[in-house]
Design a protein around this motif. Structure first.
Motif, PDB file in Angstrom:
ATOM      1  N   LYS A  20       0.828  -1.208   0.000  1.00  0.00           N
ATOM      2  CA  LYS A  20       0.000   0.000   0.000  1.00  0.00           C
ATOM      3  C   LYS A  20       0.863   1.259   0.000  1.00  0.00           C
ATOM      4  N   ILE A  21       1.939   1.243   0.794  1.00  0.00           N
ATOM      5  CA  ILE A  21       2.846   2.399   0.845  1.00  0.00           C
ATOM      6  C   ILE A  21       3.514   2.612  -0.511  1.00  0.00           C
ATOM      7  N   ARG A  22       3.913   1.516  -1.141  1.00  0.00           N
ATOM      8  CA  ARG A  22       4.609   1.629  -2.435  1.00  0.00           C
ATOM      9  C   ARG A  22       3.759   2.368  -3.459  1.00  0.00           C
ATOM     10  N   LYS A  23       2.463   2.191  -3.383  1.00  0.00           N
ATOM     11  CA  LYS A  23       1.562   2.798  -4.364  1.00  0.00           C
ATOM     12  C   LYS A  23       1.297   4.274  -4.099  1.00  0.00           C
ATOM     13  N   THR A  24       1.781   4.800  -2.960  1.00  0.00           N
ATOM     14  CA  THR A  24       1.495   6.211  -2.626  1.00  0.00           C
ATOM     15  C   THR A  24       2.395   7.179  -3.381  1.00  0.00           C
ATOM     16  N   PHE A  25       3.497   6.693  -3.972  1.00  0.00           N
ATOM     17  CA  PHE A  25       4.435   7.578  -4.649  1.00  0.00           C
ATOM     18  C   PHE A  25       4.007   7.778  -6.093  1.00  0.00           C
ATOM     19  N   SER A  26       3.901   9.036  -6.511  1.00  0.00           N
ATOM     20  CA  SER A  26       3.291   9.336  -7.813  1.00  0.00           C
ATOM     21  C   SER A  26       4.271   9.859  -8.864  1.00  0.00           C
ATOM     22  N   PHE A  27       5.584   9.989  -8.517  1.00  0.00           N
ATOM     23  CA  PHE A  27       6.541  10.515  -9.489  1.00  0.00           C
ATOM     24  C   PHE A  27       7.140   9.383 -10.329  1.00  0.00           C
ATOM     25  N   ASP A  28       7.626   9.745 -11.517  1.00  0.00           N
ATOM     26  CA  ASP A  28       8.211   8.753 -12.417  1.00  0.00           C
ATOM     27  C   ASP A  28       9.620   8.350 -11.988  1.00  0.00           C
ATOM     28  N   ASP A  29      10.333   9.271 -11.335  1.00  0.00           N
ATOM     29  CA  ASP A  29      11.736   9.051 -10.976  1.00  0.00           C
ATOM     30  C   ASP A  29      11.831   8.657  -9.497  1.00  0.00           C
ATOM     31  N   SER A  30      12.253   7.429  -9.223  1.00  0.00           N
ATOM     32  CA  SER A  30      12.369   6.954  -7.842  1.00  0.00           C
ATOM     33  C   SER A  30      13.412   7.722  -7.049  1.00  0.00           C
ATOM     34  N   ARG A  31      14.332   8.376  -7.757  1.00  0.00           N
ATOM     35  CA  ARG A  31      15.358   9.139  -7.048  1.00  0.00           C
ATOM     36  C   ARG A  31      14.749  10.312  -6.285  1.00  0.00           C
ATOM     37  N   ILE A  32      13.631  10.822  -6.767  1.00  0.00           N
ATOM     38  CA  ILE A  32      12.947  11.897  -6.038  1.00  0.00           C
ATOM     39  C   ILE A  32      12.408  11.363  -4.712  1.00  0.00           C
ATOM     40  N   ALA A  33      11.918  10.133  -4.736  1.00  0.00           N
ATOM     41  CA  ALA A  33      11.475   9.508  -3.485  1.00  0.00           C
ATOM     42  C   ALA A  33      12.637   9.384  -2.517  1.00  0.00           C
ATOM     43  N   THR A  38      15.210  11.089   2.453  1.00  0.00           N
ATOM     44  CA  THR A  38      16.430  11.507   3.155  1.00  0.00           C
ATOM     45  C   THR A  38      16.243  12.893   3.753  1.00  0.00           C
ATOM     46  N   ARG A  39      15.538  13.776   3.044  1.00  0.00           N
ATOM     47  CA  ARG A  39      15.204  15.084   3.622  1.00  0.00           C
ATOM     48  C   ARG A  39      14.374  14.914   4.888  1.00  0.00           C
ATOM     49  N   PHE A  93      15.136  19.012  -7.053  1.00  0.00           N
ATOM     50  CA  PHE A  93      13.683  18.970  -6.858  1.00  0.00           C
ATOM     51  C   PHE A  93      13.309  19.813  -5.657  1.00  0.00           C
ATOM     52  N   VAL A  94      12.302  20.684  -5.846  1.00  0.00           N
ATOM     53  CA  VAL A  94      11.824  21.551  -4.765  1.00  0.00           C
ATOM     54  C   VAL A  94      10.648  20.871  -4.067  1.00  0.00           C
ATOM     55  N   SER A  95      10.782  20.662  -2.772  1.00  0.00           N
ATOM     56  CA  SER A  95       9.711  20.023  -2.007  1.00  0.00           C
ATOM     57  C   SER A  95       8.581  21.014  -1.766  1.00  0.00           C
ATOM     58  N   ASP A  96       7.373  20.483  -1.752  1.00  0.00           N
ATOM     59  CA  ASP A  96       6.232  21.285  -1.316  1.00  0.00           C
ATOM     60  C   ASP A  96       5.579  20.562  -0.141  1.00  0.00           C
ATOM     61  N   SER A  97       4.489  21.088   0.356  1.00  0.00           N
ATOM     62  CA  SER A  97       3.851  20.522   1.546  1.00  0.00           C
ATOM     63  C   SER A  97       3.398  19.078   1.301  1.00  0.00           C
ATOM     64  N   ASN A  98       2.987  18.770   0.082  1.00  0.00           N
ATOM     65  CA  ASN A  98       2.560  17.400  -0.231  1.00  0.00           C
ATOM     66  C   ASN A  98       3.730  16.423  -0.159  1.00  0.00           C
ATOM     67  N   GLY A  99       4.876  16.860  -0.699  1.00  0.00           N
ATOM     68  CA  GLY A  99       6.063  16.008  -0.652  1.00  0.00           C
ATOM     69  C   GLY A  99       6.552  15.785   0.763  1.00  0.00           C
ATOM     70  N   VAL A 100       6.524  16.838   1.568  1.00  0.00           N
ATOM     71  CA  VAL A 100       6.939  16.740   2.967  1.00  0.00           C
ATOM     72  C   VAL A 100       6.052  15.746   3.708  1.00  0.00           C
ATOM     73  N   LYS A 101       4.730  15.889   3.512  1.00  0.00           N
ATOM     74  CA  LYS A 101       3.786  15.000   4.196  1.00  0.00           C
ATOM     75  C   LYS A 101       3.977  13.553   3.736  1.00  0.00           C
ATOM     76  N   ASP A 105       5.151  10.701   6.330  1.00  0.00           N
ATOM     77  CA  ASP A 105       4.185   9.612   6.534  1.00  0.00           C
ATOM     78  C   ASP A 105       4.781   8.264   6.158  1.00  0.00           C
ATOM     79  N   THR A 106       5.516   8.243   5.043  1.00  0.00           N
ATOM     80  CA  THR A 106       6.115   6.982   4.581  1.00  0.00           C
ATOM     81  C   THR A 106       7.132   6.460   5.583  1.00  0.00           C
ATOM     82  N   ASN A 107       8.048   7.331   6.015  1.00  0.00           N
ATOM     83  CA  ASN A 107       9.045   6.895   7.003  1.00  0.00           C
ATOM     84  C   ASN A 107       8.390   6.467   8.311  1.00  0.00           C
ATOM     85  N   ILE A 108       7.373   7.201   8.750  1.00  0.00           N
ATOM     86  CA  ILE A 108       6.706   6.872  10.013  1.00  0.00           C
ATOM     87  C   ILE A 108       5.952   5.541   9.894  1.00  0.00           C
TER      88      ILE A 108
END
Length: 566
Positions: A20-33, A38-39, A93-101, A105-108
Motif C-alpha cells: 500500500k505504501i509503495r503505491k502512494t508515490f506518484s513521481f516517475d523518478d524513484s530518485r525523487i522519493a 532523506t530530507r 527537486f523543490v519540495s512542497d507541503s505534499n512532498g513533505v507530508k 508519513d512513509t518513514n513513520i
C-alpha cells in the motif's frame, strides 16, 4: 501454536501495508522519493538535536516522531531505491507541503512496521508474550526481569562521551576562530535558486571544522573498533578514520550554514530543501585527499564502497532503526550526504560496511582487537603498585590447552592477581537477532571461561604461571585471585544473569569508576568489590508502581493497533 498464528497474521498485515505504501508515490523518478525520504530523516534529526531545546515541552513527542522516522528509513529506502541511481545528473527537486507530508508519513509508517518486526523477533526469543485483544488488535508484553540493563550501560557511555574534550592547543585555536567563523558563516551563506543554499569556504572555516570534526569523531562509539594499522583494501583503519573525520567536519559546516540561513531569512526559507547536501563523489574524494593528504584514487574507491546503493541496501539495512548510511548513491556521479547518517553514528554503519565490502580484511582486523583492548586496560590501570603481564598466557592441564588469560594484573599492595577475559562486543544497534546471538555467546563463553579457570586453579598454582614474569615474587605474595569479564561497549543484557564468581563490567563503566575515585585505579581488591557493588543496579526489577506508570506504546499496521506493554 497460538503465538505463531498471531505472528503470521501480523506479518500478513505488514506485507499488505508495504504494498500500500509503495503505491502512494506518484513521481516517475524513484530518485525523487529517495531525496524526499532523506530530507525527512535529516530534517527530523536537525530539529531534534540542534533546534529544539531538550527542556521544551514538545521535545518528547518530537523525539518519538524522529525515532519512528529513523526506524522506517531503511525500509523506505529499500522500497524506492532502484537502478535509476545509475543515471547521470542530479534530480534537483523543490519540495512542497505534499512532498513533505508523503515522506514523513512513509518513514513513520515504515517505522511502525520496523518496531513491530522488532517485537515479533523478541517474542520469538521468548522475551515478549503476544496476545490477541480483539479481531484486529494485538498486545506484546515484556517478560524481561530487568528491562533497563542495556540502557544503564549506555548511560555510562554517555558519561564517557562528555569527558572527551579539546586539547589545550585546539581549545586555544577555537577560541580565536569562533568569532571569525560565526561572522563568516552568516555572511557567506545565501539563497540559491530561490529554495536552496550556497556558501563559500575560507581557510578559517576549514580549520575550525577540521578541529571540531576531530572532537566530534572521538566522542563516537566505534571509532576505536580496530587497530589503526589494520588494512581494509588499500587503506588503513587510521586513514579511514581521517576520511570519516573530514566528512563529519564538512557536515557540521553544512549544518551551521543551514541554521545561519534560517536566521538570516527570518525562518521564511523551507529548511526541508537545505539538507541533505548533494555532491559529486569525485569532488568529495578530491576535497578529502587534499585536506587529509591522502591518495585520491584510494579515497575515491573507498567512498564508492561506503555509499549505499541498490545492490547492498538489503544487507546494510537489514534491521529497522540501524544507524542510517552517511552517503547515499543518488546518481552515477552524485551522492547525498545525510546529516543524520554522518552526525548520528557513522561508525556503526561503517563497521557493517567494512564487514560487507572487505570481509577477509574485516576478520583479520577483528583478530587483532584483543591487543588493542589489553593495551587500553593496562594504560588505564597503570599505578606503580600494579604489574601487568603483556605476554600471552595459556592455561594447560596434562599438557592440553584448556583456555587462556587475555590480561593479567598483579597488585603488590593487596597481593591480588586479576585475571581478565576481554570481550569486544560491537554495537548491535536495532538488530534484535544480533543482540540475541551476542548476549547468548557473551554469557555462555564467559561462564565456560570461569569454569575452566577455576578447574585449572584447583590443580595448579598461579604462582607457577607468573614467577618468571615478576621478579622476586613467591607463593606468600599471592593472597587473592579475582576474575573479571570486561566487555567493550556492553556487559549486561536484560535477559541474562551474570555468574557471581567473577566481576562483570563494561569498558566505559570501568573508566567511570576509576575516574571518579582514583583509589580504584591502584587497588585491585577494592576495584572488583566496587564493580560488584555497582552491578547491583542492574538487578533492580521495576516495581509494580513503576510498571503501571509506563504507558503502552501504540503501533499501527493496516487497521490493527499493536500495543507494547510492560
Amino acid at each position: 501454536m497460538t503465538k505463531e498464528i498471531y505472528i503470521k497474521e501480523i506479518r500478513s498485515k505488514i506485507e499488505q501495508e508495504k504494498l500500500k505504501i509503495r503505491k502512494t508515490f506518484s513521481f516517475d523518478d524513484s530518485r525523487i522519493a529517495m531525496l524526499e525520504l532523506t530530507r525527512s530523516i535529516d530534517s527530523a534529526f536537525v530539529y531534534i538535536y540542534f533546534l529544539l531545546p531538550r527542556e521544551d515541552k514538545e521535545y518528547e513527542n518530537a523525539y518519538i516522531v524522529f525515532s519512528y522516522i529513523s526506524a522506517g528509513f531503511y525500509n523506505s529506502l529499500k522500497t524506492f531505491i532502484d537502478k535509476s541511481i545509475n543515471k547521470s545528473g542530479y534530480p534537483l527537486f523543490v519540495s512542497d507541503s505534499n512532498g513533505v507530508k508523503w515522506a514523513n508519513d512513509t518513514n513513520i509508517r515504515f517505522g511502525h512496521i520496523g518496531y513491530i518486526e522488532k517485537y515479533i523477533e523478541l517474542a520469538n526469543q521468548q522475551l515478549f508474550s503476544i496476545n490477541k485483544i480483539n479481531a484486529n488488535d494485538y498486545k506484546f508484553t515484556n517478560l524481561f526481569p530487568s528491562p533497563n540493563r542495556e540502557q544503564l550501560v549506555v548511560e555510562d557511555f554517555n558519561w564517557w562521551q562528555n569527558q572527551i574534550s579539546f586539547s589545550e592547543k585546539d581549545l586555544t585555536r577555537l577560541k580565536y576562530l569562533k568569532p571569525i567563523v560565526e561572522k563568516q558563516v552568516f555572511e557567506k551563506v545565501s539563497i540559491w535558486k530561490e529554495h536552496f543554499i550556497r556558501y563559500d569556504s575560507t581557510s578559517e572555516l576549514d580549520e575550525h571544522y577540521e578541529i571540531v570534526g576531530r572532537l566530534f569523531r572521538r566522542r563516537m562509539t566505534g571509532s576505536d573498533s580496530f587497530p589503526l594499522d589494520a588494512k581494509f583494501g588499500l587503506l588503513s583503519f587510521g586513514e579511514i578514520i581521517m576520511i570519516i573525520e573530514a566528512i563529519i567536519g564538512y557536515s557540521l559546516k553544512h549544518k551551521d550554514h543551514c541554521l545561519a540561513l534560517l536566521r538570516k531569512t527570518n525562518y521564511t526559507i523551507n529548511p526541508w530543501n537545505l539538507y541533505p547536501l548533494d555532491e559529486r563523489i569525485d569532488d568529495l574524494a578530491y576535497s578529502i585527499s587534499i585536506h587529509k593528504k591522502l591518495d585520491y584514487k584510494k579515497v575515491f574507491s573507498f567512498l564508492v564502497k561506503l555509499s549505499i546503493d541498490e545492490k547492498d541496501v538489503d544487507k546494510l539495512g537489514d534491521s529497522a532503526g540501524n544507524a542510517p548510511p552517511p552517503l547515499i548513491r543518488i546518481s552515477k556521479e552524485f551522492i547525498l550526504k545525510s546529516l543524520a547518517g554522518i552526525l548520528n553514528n557513522p561508525f556503526a554503519y561503517l563497521t557493517r560496511s567494512l564487514k560487507f565490502n572487505y570481509e577477509r580484511d574485516y576478520f583479520n582486523a577483528v583478530n587483532h582487537r584483543e591487543k588493542v583492548f589489553k593495551d587500553d586496560l593496562y594504560k588505564l590501570l597503570d599505578a606503580k603498585n600494579l604489574i601487568s603481564i603483556s605476554r600471552n598466557i595459556n592455561l594447560k592441564l596434562n599438557g592440553k590447552l584448556i583456555t587462556d588469560i587475555d590480561a593479567l594484573i598483579y597488585d603488590i599492595n593487596s597481593k591480588t592477581i586479576l585475571l581478565v577475559q576481554l570481550k569486544w562486543l560491537d554495537d548491535f544497534g536495532a538488530s534484535m537477532k544480533m543482540r540475541y546471538s551476542m548476549s547468548k555467546n557473551f554469557y555462555s563463553s564467559s561462564i565456560k571461561w570461569i569454569d575452566k579457570v577455576e578447574s585449572w586453579l584447583k590443580e595448579r598454582e598461579i604462582f607457577e604461571l607468573i614467577k618468571n614474569d615478576i621478579k622476586g615474587i613467591n607463593q606468600n605474595d599471592i593472597k587473592n585471585i579475582e576474575l573479571l569479564i570486561l566487555g567493550r561497549n556492553f556487559s549486561h543484557f536484560s535477559d541474562q544473569k551474570e555468574d557471581n564468581r567473577a566481576s562483570w563490567c563494561s569498558w566505559y563503566t570501568l573508566i567511570k569508576l576509576v575516574t571518579e575515585n582514583s583509589n580504584y585505579k591502584k587497588d585491585i581488591k577494592l576495584l572488583t568489590r566496587k564493580i560488584k557493588e555497582n552491578n547491583l543496579k542492574y538487578d533492580k526489577n521495576l516495581s509494580k508502581e513503576e510498571i503501571d506508570s509506563i504507558e503502552d506504546e501504540i503501533l499501527q499496521v493496516q487497521k490493527s493497533k499493536i500495543s507494547i506493554g510492560f
